[in-house]
Scaffold this motif. Structure first.
Motif, PDB file in Angstrom:
ATOM      1  N   TYR A 243       0.859  -1.097   0.178  1.00 33.82           N
ATOM      2  CA  TYR A 243      -0.047  -0.008  -0.109  1.00 33.82           C
ATOM      3  C   TYR A 243       0.909   1.325   0.043  1.00 33.82           C
ATOM      4  CZ  TYR A 243       0.906   0.499   5.076  1.00 33.82           C
ATOM      5  OH  TYR A 243       1.494   0.594   6.409  1.00 33.82           O
ATOM      6  N   ASP A 247       0.111   4.735  -2.020  1.00 38.76           N
ATOM      7  CA  ASP A 247      -0.393   5.820  -1.323  1.00 38.76           C
ATOM      8  C   ASP A 247       0.463   6.998  -1.615  1.00 38.76           C
ATOM      9  OD1 ASP A 247      -1.536   6.926   0.931  1.00 38.76           O
ATOM     10  OD2 ASP A 247       0.230   6.775   2.163  1.00 38.76           O
ATOM     11  N   ARG A 255      -5.942   3.130  -5.735  1.00 39.45           N
ATOM     12  CA  ARG A 255      -6.023   2.686  -4.437  1.00 39.45           C
ATOM     13  C   ARG A 255      -6.001   1.303  -4.569  1.00 39.45           C
ATOM     14  NH1 ARG A 255     -10.560   3.884  -0.042  1.00 39.45           N
ATOM     15  NH2 ARG A 255     -11.911   3.048  -1.977  1.00 39.45           N
ATOM     16  N   ASN A 259      -4.212  -0.364   0.767  1.00 40.11           N
ATOM     17  CA  ASN A 259      -4.753   0.960   1.242  1.00 40.11           C
ATOM     18  C   ASN A 259      -6.153   0.836   2.006  1.00 40.11           C
ATOM     19  OD1 ASN A 259      -3.339   1.449  -1.594  1.00 40.11           O
ATOM     20  ND2 ASN A 259      -2.675   3.026  -0.104  1.00 40.11           N
ATOM     21  N   GLN A 262      -5.696  -0.852   5.258  1.00 40.93           N
ATOM     22  CA  GLN A 262      -5.102   0.135   6.152  1.00 40.93           C
ATOM     23  C   GLN A 262      -5.953   1.046   6.821  1.00 40.93           C
ATOM     24  OE1 GLN A 262      -4.269   3.338   5.445  1.00 40.93           O
ATOM     25  NE2 GLN A 262      -3.066   3.659   7.404  1.00 40.93           N
ATOM     26  N   ASN A 263      -6.948   1.815   5.843  1.00 42.34           N
ATOM     27  CA  ASN A 263      -7.864   2.702   6.213  1.00 42.34           C
ATOM     28  C   ASN A 263      -8.997   2.140   7.212  1.00 42.34           C
ATOM     29  OD1 ASN A 263      -9.254   5.288   5.887  1.00 42.34           O
ATOM     30  ND2 ASN A 263     -10.880   4.335   4.781  1.00 42.34           N
ATOM     31  N   THR A 266      -7.176   1.739  10.608  1.00 39.78           N
ATOM     32  CA  THR A 266      -6.427   2.626  11.509  1.00 39.78           C
ATOM     33  C   THR A 266      -7.587   3.796  11.462  1.00 39.78           C
ATOM     34  OG1 THR A 266      -5.490   3.273   9.494  1.00 39.78           O
ATOM     35  CG2 THR A 266      -4.324   2.133  10.847  1.00 39.78           C
ATOM     36  N   ASN A 267      -8.312   4.133  10.532  1.00 41.02           N
ATOM     37  CA  ASN A 267      -9.082   5.248  10.542  1.00 41.02           C
ATOM     38  C   ASN A 267     -10.488   5.011  10.473  1.00 41.02           C
ATOM     39  OD1 ASN A 267      -6.857   6.624   9.566  1.00 41.02           O
ATOM     40  ND2 ASN A 267      -7.395   6.543   7.387  1.00 41.02           N
ATOM     41  N   GLN A 268     -11.215   3.935  10.083  1.00 31.95           N
ATOM     42  CA  GLN A 268     -12.654   3.756  10.198  1.00 31.95           C
ATOM     43  C   GLN A 268     -12.752   2.951  11.464  1.00 31.95           C
ATOM     44  OE1 GLN A 268     -14.801   2.832   6.745  1.00 31.95           O
ATOM     45  NE2 GLN A 268     -13.462   3.885   5.245  1.00 31.95           N
TER      46      GLN A 268
END
Length: 302
Positions: A243, A247, A255, A259, A262-263, A266-268
Motif C-alpha cells: 500500500y 499511497d 488505491r 490501502n 489500512q484505512n 486505522t481510520n474507520q
C-alpha cells in the motif's frame, strides 16, 4: 534379543540408557521446539485472531466493541464494496511481476554468464537498495516522477507527454514503484538457478547445430524455471498486498486493497470488514501459490 543393560559402573538397579536412535529422535524435537514456539506465537495466534475478527458482528465498532457472531456475510459485503481495489491490486501486482521477470531475467543472466570476476560486485549492487528503507526508496521515486522533475520535463520536450502530461498519480507510477522495490526478489532466485546451469550443456546444444535462441528455450529456460517460479511468488505476494507505493505514487483512483485494509483498520475502526478483506486476499494468494507449486513442483525450488 537380549534386554538393554545398564552402563558400566552403574548400580545394578539403575535404569538402562535409551538407545542411540531414540536419543537422536528426541534431540530433533527439542531443536524444533523454539521454531515451533515462534510460529505458534507470531503466526498461529495472529492468524486465529484475524479469522475471528473477520467473523465479528458488523454492527459493532471500535468504541462499542465487537461480538463474535460468526457473520460469514462479512466476506460477501466487502467483496461487493471493495472488489475494485482488490482486482486492481492483483492486476498491478501481475504487471509488476511480469516487468520484474523480464528485467530480472536479463540482469540475472548477465550476472551468471557474462559478469566474470565482477559477479560478486553486481550481486552486491542488486541488494544495495535494501540498505535504504522501503519508504525512502519510494519517496525517491516520487521526486523522480514529480511534475517539475527532469523525467517529465524531458518526455514533454520530446513530445511523448503533452504539455499537461504527468507521470505521478498514475497507474504507471504505482507499477514502476512496485517493479523497482521488488525487483531484487526476482533477480536473486533467478541468479541462483542460472548459476547452477553447467555451461557445457549450452555448448552441447550449439554443437548440435541449435541456434542461440533455440538453445536458450531448450536448455537455459527449462533449467531456470525453479528460479522463475520462486521469483514470481516472492514478487507477486508482497506486491499484491502493498500500500506504500499506491499511497505515495498514486491517487485515490489507484488505491489498492492494502490501502483499503489500512484505512479500515486505522481510520474507520471497522475491524470486521478489514479482517474479512485481509482473509480474502490471503485466500487468493494461497490458492495462487498452491497452484504454482503443484504445476512446477518443489524439488528444485531455490
Amino acid at each position: 534379543m537380549s534386554a538393554p543393560t545398564a552402563p558400566p559402573g552403574a548400580p545394578p538397579d539403575a535404569p538402562a540408557a535409551p538407545p542411540p536412535k531414540e536419543r537422536g529422535r528426541l534431540t530433533g524435537y527439542w531443536l524444533a521446539l523454539p521454531a515451533a514456539g515462534w510460529l505458534l506465537l507470531f503466526f498461529v495466534v495472529p492468524f486465529y485472531s484475524l479469522v475471528a475478527m473477520s467473523l465479528f458482528d458488523p454492527e459493532g465498532s471500535a468504541l462499542t466493541g465487537y461480538e463474535m457472531t460468526w457473520h460469514v456475510g462479512n466476506y460477501v459485503d466487502v467483496l461487493q464494496k471493495f472488489y475494485g481495489p482488490l482486482l486492481r491490486s492483483l492486476w498491478y501486482a501481475a504487471i509488476a511481476t511480469v516487468a520484474c521477470l523480464l528485467l530480472g531475467y536479463l540482469l540475472a543472466y548477465t550476472i551468471a554468464f557474462k559478469a566474470g570476476r565482477w559477479k560478486n560486485l553486481m550481486l552486491v549492487l542488486v541488494i544495495a537498495p535494501f540498505f535504504a528503507s522501503f519508504l525512502v526508496r519510494t519517496l525517491s521515486w516520487k521526486l523522480i516522477l514529480a511534475d517539475e522533475g527532469f523525467v517529465v520535463d524531458t518526455l514533454q520536450t520530446i513530445g511523448i507527454l503533452g504539455a499537461d502530461g504527468r507521470l505521478l498519480a498514475t497507474p504507471f507510477a504505482v507499477i514502476a514503484g512496485l517493479t523497482y522495490n521488488f525487483l531484487p526478489f526476482m533477480v536473486l532466485p533467478l541468479f541462483a538457478s542460472l548459476d547452477k546451469i553447467d555451461p557445457r550443456l549450452i555448448e552441447a546444444a550449439n554443437d548440435l547445430y541449435a541456434s542461440p535462441g533455440r538453445a536458450f528455450f531448450k536448455v537455459t529456460w527449462p533449467l531456470s524455471l525453479p528460479g522463475v517460479v520462486a521469483g514470481t511468488l516472492l514478487t507477486f505476494i508482497p506486491a499484491a498486498g502493498d500500500y506504500i507505493n499506491a499511497d505515495l505514487l498514486g491517487s485515490p483512483n489507484q488505491r489498492m486493497v492494502g490501502n483499503v485494509i489500512q484505512n479500515l483498520f486505522t481510520n474507520q475502526g471497522d475491524y470486521a470488514a478489514a479482517g474479512a478483506l485481509s482473509m480474502i486476499l490471503m485466500i487468493i494468494i494461497t490458492v495462487a501459490v498452491v497452484v504454482s507449486i503443484r504445476k512446477a513442483g518443489t524439488e528444485d525450488l531455490v
